[in-house]
Design a protein around this motif. Structure first.
Motif, PDB file in Angstrom:
ATOM      1  N   SER A   1       2.945  40.718  -9.837  1.00  0.00           N
ATOM      2  CA  SER A   1       2.191  39.606 -10.412  1.00  0.00           C
ATOM      3  C   SER A   1       1.445  38.782  -9.355  1.00  0.00           C
ATOM      4  CB  SER A   1       3.126  38.725 -11.243  1.00  0.00           C
ATOM      5  OG  SER A   1       2.415  37.651 -11.823  1.00  0.00           O
ATOM      6  N   PRO A   2       2.125  38.256  -8.320  1.00  0.00           N
ATOM      7  CA  PRO A   2       1.386  37.447  -7.350  1.00  0.00           C
ATOM      8  C   PRO A   2       0.451  38.257  -6.457  1.00  0.00           C
ATOM      9  CG  PRO A   2       3.663  37.694  -6.641  1.00  0.00           C
ATOM     10  CD  PRO A   2       3.574  38.233  -8.033  1.00  0.00           C
ATOM     11  N   LEU A   3       0.689  39.568  -6.339  1.00  0.00           N
ATOM     12  CA  LEU A   3      -0.133  40.390  -5.454  1.00  0.00           C
ATOM     13  C   LEU A   3      -1.260  41.118  -6.182  1.00  0.00           C
ATOM     14  CD1 LEU A   3       2.686  41.756  -3.135  1.00  0.00           C
ATOM     15  CD2 LEU A   3       0.949  40.053  -2.566  1.00  0.00           C
TER      16      LEU A   3
ATOM     17  N   LEU B   1      -1.863  52.644   0.318  1.00  0.00           N
ATOM     18  CA  LEU B   1      -0.471  52.537  -0.087  1.00  0.00           C
ATOM     19  C   LEU B   1       0.172  51.458   0.768  1.00  0.00           C
ATOM     20  CD1 LEU B   1       2.166  53.451  -1.471  1.00  0.00           C
ATOM     21  CD2 LEU B   1       2.370  55.214   0.300  1.00  0.00           C
ATOM     22  N   VAL B   2       0.796  50.481   0.117  1.00  0.00           N
ATOM     23  CA  VAL B   2       1.492  49.407   0.821  1.00  0.00           C
ATOM     24  C   VAL B   2       2.965  49.473   0.434  1.00  0.00           C
ATOM     25  CG1 VAL B   2       1.743  46.916   1.116  1.00  0.00           C
ATOM     26  CG2 VAL B   2      -0.543  47.939   0.972  1.00  0.00           C
TER      27      VAL B   2
ATOM     28  N   ASP C   1      12.475  30.873  -0.536  1.00  0.00           N
ATOM     29  CA  ASP C   1      11.716  30.941   0.713  1.00  0.00           C
ATOM     30  C   ASP C   1      11.709  32.359   1.287  1.00  0.00           C
ATOM     31  OD1 ASP C   1      10.915  28.256   0.723  1.00  0.00           O
ATOM     32  OD2 ASP C   1      12.826  27.634   1.579  1.00  0.00           O
ATOM     33  N   ALA C   2      12.799  33.086   1.132  1.00  0.00           N
ATOM     34  CA  ALA C   2      12.805  34.497   1.536  1.00  0.00           C
ATOM     35  C   ALA C   2      11.802  35.276   0.693  1.00  0.00           C
ATOM     36  CB  ALA C   2      14.205  35.080   1.384  1.00  0.00           C
ATOM     37  N   TYR C   3      11.829  35.041  -0.601  1.00  0.00           N
ATOM     38  CA  TYR C   3      10.892  35.710  -1.514  1.00  0.00           C
ATOM     39  C   TYR C   3       9.451  35.368  -1.163  1.00  0.00           C
ATOM     40  CZ  TYR C   3       8.319  36.195  -5.969  1.00  0.00           C
ATOM     41  OH  TYR C   3       7.387  36.473  -6.936  1.00  0.00           O
ATOM     42  N   ARG C   4       9.167  34.097  -0.949  1.00  0.00           N
ATOM     43  CA  ARG C   4       7.803  33.672  -0.626  1.00  0.00           C
ATOM     44  C   ARG C   4       7.341  34.286   0.694  1.00  0.00           C
ATOM     45  NH1 ARG C   4       5.460  28.631   1.530  1.00  0.00           N
ATOM     46  NH2 ARG C   4       7.594  27.941   1.980  1.00  0.00           N
ATOM     47  N   SER C   5       8.235  34.387   1.656  1.00  0.00           N
ATOM     48  CA  SER C   5       7.883  34.989   2.944  1.00  0.00           C
ATOM     49  C   SER C   5       7.505  36.449   2.779  1.00  0.00           C
ATOM     50  CB  SER C   5       9.062  34.862   3.918  1.00  0.00           C
ATOM     51  OG  SER C   5       9.384  33.500   4.166  1.00  0.00           O
ATOM     52  N   GLU C   6       8.237  37.178   1.943  1.00  0.00           N
ATOM     53  CA  GLU C   6       7.934  38.590   1.716  1.00  0.00           C
ATOM     54  C   GLU C   6       6.593  38.757   1.004  1.00  0.00           C
ATOM     55  OE1 GLU C   6      12.608  40.049   1.466  1.00  0.00           O
ATOM     56  OE2 GLU C   6      11.398  39.989  -0.356  1.00  0.00           O
ATOM     57  N   VAL C   7       6.351  37.931   0.001  1.00  0.00           N
ATOM     58  CA  VAL C   7       5.074  38.004  -0.718  1.00  0.00           C
ATOM     59  C   VAL C   7       3.912  37.717   0.223  1.00  0.00           C
ATOM     60  CG1 VAL C   7       3.650  36.897  -2.481  1.00  0.00           C
ATOM     61  CG2 VAL C   7       6.028  37.476  -2.997  1.00  0.00           C
ATOM     62  N   GLU C   8       4.033  36.677   1.032  1.00  0.00           N
ATOM     63  CA  GLU C   8       2.932  36.311   1.922  1.00  0.00           C
ATOM     64  C   GLU C   8       2.714  37.363   3.008  1.00  0.00           C
ATOM     65  OE1 GLU C   8       0.744  33.939   1.359  1.00  0.00           O
ATOM     66  OE2 GLU C   8       1.896  33.636  -0.480  1.00  0.00           O
TER      67      GLU C   8
ATOM     68  N   ARG D   1      -1.015  39.775   3.349  1.00  0.00           N
ATOM     69  CA  ARG D   1      -1.866  40.023   4.515  1.00  0.00           C
ATOM     70  C   ARG D   1      -2.390  41.463   4.548  1.00  0.00           C
ATOM     71  NH1 ARG D   1       0.265  36.534   9.717  1.00  0.00           N
ATOM     72  NH2 ARG D   1       0.674  34.599   8.561  1.00  0.00           N
ATOM     73  N   LEU D   2      -1.670  42.361   3.901  1.00  0.00           N
ATOM     74  CA  LEU D   2      -2.109  43.753   3.835  1.00  0.00           C
ATOM     75  C   LEU D   2      -2.922  44.037   2.577  1.00  0.00           C
ATOM     76  CD1 LEU D   2       1.231  45.500   4.892  1.00  0.00           C
ATOM     77  CD2 LEU D   2      -0.728  44.951   6.350  1.00  0.00           C
ATOM     78  N   LEU D   3      -2.975  43.068   1.671  1.00  0.00           N
ATOM     79  CA  LEU D   3      -3.600  43.269   0.357  1.00  0.00           C
ATOM     80  C   LEU D   3      -4.611  42.176   0.039  1.00  0.00           C
ATOM     81  CD1 LEU D   3      -0.425  44.202  -1.699  1.00  0.00           C
ATOM     82  CD2 LEU D   3      -2.419  45.660  -1.431  1.00  0.00           C
ATOM     83  N   PRO D   4      -5.612  41.961   0.873  1.00  0.00           N
ATOM     84  CA  PRO D   4      -6.561  40.880   0.581  1.00  0.00           C
ATOM     85  C   PRO D   4      -7.386  41.139  -0.680  1.00  0.00           C
ATOM     86  CG  PRO D   4      -7.327  42.208   2.409  1.00  0.00           C
ATOM     87  CD  PRO D   4      -5.935  42.650   2.122  1.00  0.00           C
TER      88      PRO D   4
END
Length: 209
Positions: free
Chosen positions: A54-56, A126-127, A23-30, A34-37
């Motif tokens: 991979s997910p981004l 740059l993100v 859940d910590a990992y998923r929160s960071e990815v999500e 938001r900055l990488l649509p």
């Protein structure tokens, strides 16, 4: 590059953290999503095991640790061995450069940011995602760093310091997101994702070339 040595020796331990703290990992990815649509053609600098690339939607990843690159390759990333301060890419190559949980491990933050700007196309983004050193998690990591093989040699940075370095390199048009309001092992479910910084321990910054 001395700071990469623990990632060569403990690559599986590093990758297992994401399984143990989903859940910590998923929160960071999500938060970063938001900055990488629409990332376009992207590179993750310090790709590690590819858990963010991979997910981004990053197609390319660069890292000095061969064991990490093997994990990232298994996740479908086109991997290249190299360091953040001397990226093995021509200028104006990428639409997006991503740096996640890596900025505290590079040898030279300013040089890393300058190199990221060099390989970005005009108006590229740059993100950077990181644990703010002034946050509760950041303070605890610093207190316990001697007992952690990954963070022992880390140099944590505050958001204000990082913004100063980004501005000095010529970046502008900043956007911020924040998440992780609890210690990662205590998180149960997706953490709130908010604009700005100063409360959440994990901060994402988007800056435009």
């Amino acid at each position: 590059m001395p700071k990469s040595e623990p990632f060569e020796r403990h690559a599986d331990r590093y990758d297992d953290w994401f399984e143990a703290n989903p859940d910590a990992y998923r929160s960071e990815v999500e938060a970063l999503r938001r900055l990488l649509p629409e990332p376009g053609f992207g590179v993750e600098i310090g790709v590690g095991s590819g858990r963010f690339a991979s997910p981004l939607g990053m197609q390319v990843g660069v890292d000095p640790a061969s064991e990490m690159l093997a994990h990232a390759r298994d996740r479908g990333i086109d991997v290249v061995k190299g360091v953040a301060e001397a990226l093995p890419f021509p200028a104006d190559t990428f639409d997006t450069a991503l740096i996640v949980t890596t900025i505290c491990f590079v040898d030279d933050i300013s040089r890393t940011i300058t190199e990221a700007r060099r390989v970005l196309r005009p108006d590229g983004s740059l993100v950077i995602g990181y644990i703010d050193e002034d946050s509760p998690v950041g303070r605890r990591y610093r207190e316990e760093k001697d007992d952690n093989p990954f963070y022992r040699d880390a140099e944590f940075v505050s958001t204000d310091e990082l913004v100063d370095k980004l501005e000095g390199a010529g970046f502008s048009d900043f956007e911020f997101v924040q998440t992780i309001y609890q210690w990662p092992t205590e998180i149960n479910g997706l953490e709130p994702i908010d604009e700005g910084y100063g409360e959440g321990s994990f901060v994402g910054i988007e800056a435009v070339r």
